[in-house]
Design a protein around this motif. Structure first.
Motif, PDB file in Angstrom:
ATOM      1  N   ARG A 101       1.029  -1.071  -0.070  1.00 45.14           N
ATOM      2  CA  ARG A 101       0.051   0.021   0.184  1.00 45.14           C
ATOM      3  C   ARG A 101       0.907   1.348   0.117  1.00 45.14           C
ATOM      4  O   ARG A 101       0.595   2.221  -0.649  1.00 45.14           O
ATOM      5  CB  ARG A 101      -0.846  -0.006   1.272  1.00 45.14           C
ATOM      6  N   ALA A 102       1.954   1.246   0.761  1.00 47.18           N
ATOM      7  CA  ALA A 102       2.944   2.452   0.583  1.00 47.18           C
ATOM      8  C   ALA A 102       3.464   2.640  -0.691  1.00 47.18           C
ATOM      9  O   ALA A 102       3.426   3.868  -1.065  1.00 47.18           O
ATOM     10  CB  ALA A 102       3.915   2.152   1.958  1.00 47.18           C
ATOM     11  N   VAL A 103       4.051   1.692  -1.502  1.00 45.85           N
ATOM     12  CA  VAL A 103       4.399   1.688  -2.806  1.00 45.85           C
ATOM     13  C   VAL A 103       3.460   2.298  -3.678  1.00 45.85           C
ATOM     14  O   VAL A 103       3.428   3.347  -4.445  1.00 45.85           O
ATOM     15  CB  VAL A 103       4.875   0.446  -3.330  1.00 45.85           C
ATOM     16  N   MET A 104       2.009   1.760  -3.525  1.00 45.64           N
ATOM     17  CA  MET A 104       0.963   2.356  -4.287  1.00 45.64           C
ATOM     18  C   MET A 104       0.694   3.751  -4.056  1.00 45.64           C
ATOM     19  O   MET A 104       0.519   4.703  -4.770  1.00 45.64           O
ATOM     20  CB  MET A 104      -0.266   1.529  -4.328  1.00 45.64           C
ATOM     21  N   ALA A 105       0.680   4.082  -2.797  1.00 49.27           N
ATOM     22  CA  ALA A 105       0.412   5.522  -2.276  1.00 49.27           C
ATOM     23  C   ALA A 105       1.666   6.619  -2.830  1.00 49.27           C
ATOM     24  O   ALA A 105       1.215   7.489  -3.216  1.00 49.27           O
ATOM     25  CB  ALA A 105       0.231   5.689  -0.593  1.00 49.27           C
ATOM     26  N   GLY A 126       1.109   6.966  -6.583  1.00 52.58           N
ATOM     27  CA  GLY A 126      -0.002   7.901  -6.864  1.00 52.58           C
ATOM     28  C   GLY A 126       0.453   9.316  -6.580  1.00 52.58           C
ATOM     29  O   GLY A 126       0.118  10.311  -7.489  1.00 52.58           O
ATOM     30  N   VAL A 127       1.075   9.588  -5.448  1.00 57.71           N
ATOM     31  CA  VAL A 127       1.589  10.913  -4.999  1.00 57.71           C
ATOM     32  C   VAL A 127       2.563  11.674  -6.185  1.00 57.71           C
ATOM     33  O   VAL A 127       2.576  12.713  -6.547  1.00 57.71           O
ATOM     34  CB  VAL A 127       2.063  11.208  -3.591  1.00 57.71           C
ATOM     35  N   MET A 128       3.388  10.569  -6.676  1.00 51.10           N
ATOM     36  CA  MET A 128       4.456  11.081  -7.385  1.00 51.10           C
ATOM     37  C   MET A 128       3.829  11.450  -8.962  1.00 51.10           C
ATOM     38  O   MET A 128       3.825  12.179  -9.406  1.00 51.10           O
ATOM     39  CB  MET A 128       5.394  10.127  -7.601  1.00 51.10           C
ATOM     40  N   ILE A 129       2.604  10.612  -9.407  1.00 48.13           N
ATOM     41  CA  ILE A 129       2.191  10.823 -10.522  1.00 48.13           C
ATOM     42  C   ILE A 129       1.333  12.059 -10.560  1.00 48.13           C
ATOM     43  O   ILE A 129       1.193  13.220 -11.383  1.00 48.13           O
ATOM     44  CB  ILE A 129       1.260   9.771 -10.762  1.00 48.13           C
ATOM     45  N   LEU A 130       0.567  12.205  -9.366  1.00 45.43           N
ATOM     46  CA  LEU A 130      -0.184  13.606  -9.318  1.00 45.43           C
ATOM     47  C   LEU A 130       0.812  14.859  -9.231  1.00 45.43           C
ATOM     48  O   LEU A 130       0.217  16.016  -9.723  1.00 45.43           O
ATOM     49  CB  LEU A 130      -1.247  13.486  -8.095  1.00 45.43           C
ATOM     50  N   ALA A 131       1.571  14.791  -8.520  1.00 47.75           N
ATOM     51  CA  ALA A 131       2.790  15.644  -8.231  1.00 47.75           C
ATOM     52  C   ALA A 131       3.107  15.944  -9.768  1.00 47.75           C
ATOM     53  O   ALA A 131       3.370  17.251 -10.025  1.00 47.75           O
ATOM     54  CB  ALA A 131       3.777  15.452  -7.533  1.00 47.75           C
ATOM     55  N   SER A 132       3.827  15.053 -10.384  1.00 45.59           N
ATOM     56  CA  SER A 132       4.136  15.332 -11.870  1.00 45.59           C
ATOM     57  C   SER A 132       3.365  16.058 -12.818  1.00 45.59           C
ATOM     58  O   SER A 132       3.786  17.138 -13.548  1.00 45.59           O
ATOM     59  CB  SER A 132       4.912  14.075 -12.322  1.00 45.59           C
ATOM     60  N   VAL A 133       1.902  15.583 -12.553  1.00 39.82           N
ATOM     61  CA  VAL A 133       1.073  16.307 -13.512  1.00 39.82           C
ATOM     62  C   VAL A 133       0.813  17.599 -13.194  1.00 39.82           C
ATOM     63  O   VAL A 133       0.765  18.653 -14.023  1.00 39.82           O
ATOM     64  CB  VAL A 133      -0.564  15.037 -13.595  1.00 39.82           C
ATOM     65  N   ALA A 134       0.621  17.801 -11.827  1.00 36.93           N
ATOM     66  CA  ALA A 134       0.577  19.356 -11.437  1.00 36.93           C
ATOM     67  C   ALA A 134       1.603  20.100 -11.934  1.00 36.93           C
ATOM     68  O   ALA A 134       1.462  21.333 -12.439  1.00 36.93           O
ATOM     69  CB  ALA A 134       0.183  19.419 -10.004  1.00 36.93           C
ATOM     70  N   LEU A 135       2.636  19.603 -11.923  1.00 40.48           N
ATOM     71  CA  LEU A 135       4.130  20.456 -12.204  1.00 40.48           C
ATOM     72  C   LEU A 135       3.915  20.470 -13.640  1.00 40.48           C
ATOM     73  O   LEU A 135       4.744  21.643 -14.260  1.00 40.48           O
ATOM     74  CB  LEU A 135       5.387  19.712 -11.860  1.00 40.48           C
ATOM     75  N   LEU A 159       7.546  13.221 -17.715  1.00 42.36           N
ATOM     76  CA  LEU A 159       8.753  12.278 -18.069  1.00 42.36           C
ATOM     77  C   LEU A 159       8.809  11.719 -16.671  1.00 42.36           C
ATOM     78  O   LEU A 159       9.012  10.287 -16.578  1.00 42.36           O
ATOM     79  CB  LEU A 159      10.189  12.708 -18.053  1.00 42.36           C
ATOM     80  N   LEU A 160       8.566  12.069 -15.594  1.00 39.60           N
ATOM     81  CA  LEU A 160       8.454  11.573 -14.175  1.00 39.60           C
ATOM     82  C   LEU A 160       7.114  10.624 -14.227  1.00 39.60           C
ATOM     83  O   LEU A 160       7.435   9.804 -13.605  1.00 39.60           O
ATOM     84  CB  LEU A 160       8.365  12.983 -12.902  1.00 39.60           C
ATOM     85  N   THR A 161       6.181  11.104 -14.824  1.00 43.10           N
ATOM     86  CA  THR A 161       4.835  10.286 -14.822  1.00 43.10           C
ATOM     87  C   THR A 161       5.404   8.980 -15.366  1.00 43.10           C
ATOM     88  O   THR A 161       4.930   7.802 -14.942  1.00 43.10           O
ATOM     89  CB  THR A 161       3.709  11.034 -15.370  1.00 43.10           C
ATOM     90  N   ALA A 162       5.961   8.980 -16.635  1.00 50.64           N
ATOM     91  CA  ALA A 162       6.343   7.858 -17.427  1.00 50.64           C
ATOM     92  C   ALA A 162       7.293   7.076 -16.643  1.00 50.64           C
ATOM     93  O   ALA A 162       7.280   5.920 -16.776  1.00 50.64           O
ATOM     94  CB  ALA A 162       7.025   8.436 -18.720  1.00 50.64           C
ATOM     95  N   PHE A 163       8.201   7.674 -15.981  1.00 52.37           N
ATOM     96  CA  PHE A 163       9.176   7.115 -15.188  1.00 52.37           C
ATOM     97  C   PHE A 163       8.484   5.951 -14.293  1.00 52.37           C
ATOM     98  O   PHE A 163       9.023   4.850 -13.817  1.00 52.37           O
ATOM     99  CB  PHE A 163      10.166   7.701 -14.540  1.00 52.37           C
ATOM    100  N   VAL A 164       7.590   6.760 -13.356  1.00 54.64           N
ATOM    101  CA  VAL A 164       6.859   5.862 -12.403  1.00 54.64           C
ATOM    102  C   VAL A 164       5.916   4.765 -13.047  1.00 54.64           C
ATOM    103  O   VAL A 164       6.151   3.739 -12.191  1.00 54.64           O
ATOM    104  CB  VAL A 164       6.008   6.960 -11.592  1.00 54.64           C
ATOM    105  N   GLY A 165       5.471   4.898 -14.228  1.00 54.76           N
ATOM    106  CA  GLY A 165       4.775   3.978 -14.867  1.00 54.76           C
ATOM    107  C   GLY A 165       5.488   2.802 -15.211  1.00 54.76           C
ATOM    108  O   GLY A 165       5.348   1.744 -15.110  1.00 54.76           O
ATOM    109  N   VAL A 166       6.648   3.067 -15.760  1.00 58.81           N
ATOM    110  CA  VAL A 166       7.694   1.970 -16.127  1.00 58.81           C
ATOM    111  C   VAL A 166       8.332   1.250 -15.192  1.00 58.81           C
ATOM    112  O   VAL A 166       8.435   0.119 -15.071  1.00 58.81           O
ATOM    113  CB  VAL A 166       8.901   2.589 -17.077  1.00 58.81           C
ATOM    114  N   ASN A 167       8.616   1.910 -13.840  1.00 59.93           N
ATOM    115  CA  ASN A 167       8.880   1.359 -12.814  1.00 59.93           C
ATOM    116  C   ASN A 167       7.849   0.381 -12.188  1.00 59.93           C
ATOM    117  O   ASN A 167       8.047  -0.806 -11.661  1.00 59.93           O
ATOM    118  CB  ASN A 167       9.240   2.452 -11.748  1.00 59.93           C
TER     119      ASN A 167
END
Length: 67
Positions: free
Chosen positions: A5-9, A12-21, A31-39
């Motif tokens: 759950r910690a990894v999923m949370a 999610g925070v990293m994806i939302l932060a990168s979309v806002a940025l 690119l951060l969103t893509a990195f999180v997805g690939v990881n």
């Protein structure tokens, strides 16, 4: 909260932060969103996840996905 759950949370925070940025500053932040997805994708196949290792060292209890 367990590692799964910690990894999923965290993801999610990293994806939302990168979309806002990307919205407020530069589309290159996607690119951060893509990195999180690939990881997340490679972790589903290999079981290797640096975030899970970090949360484990911080004392978060183990879940069923990352042991």
């Amino acid at each position: 909260m367990n590692i799964d759950r910690a990894v999923m949370a965290f993801a999610g925070v990293m994806i939302l932060a990168s979309v806002a940025l990307a919205y407020f500053f530069s589309p290159l932040w996607l690119l951060l969103t893509a990195f999180v997805g690939v990881n997340l994708l490679q972790a589903s196949f290999t079981g290797f996840c640096p975030a899970a290792m970090l949360f484990g060292k911080l004392g978060v209890k183990s879940g069923c996905a990352f042991k």
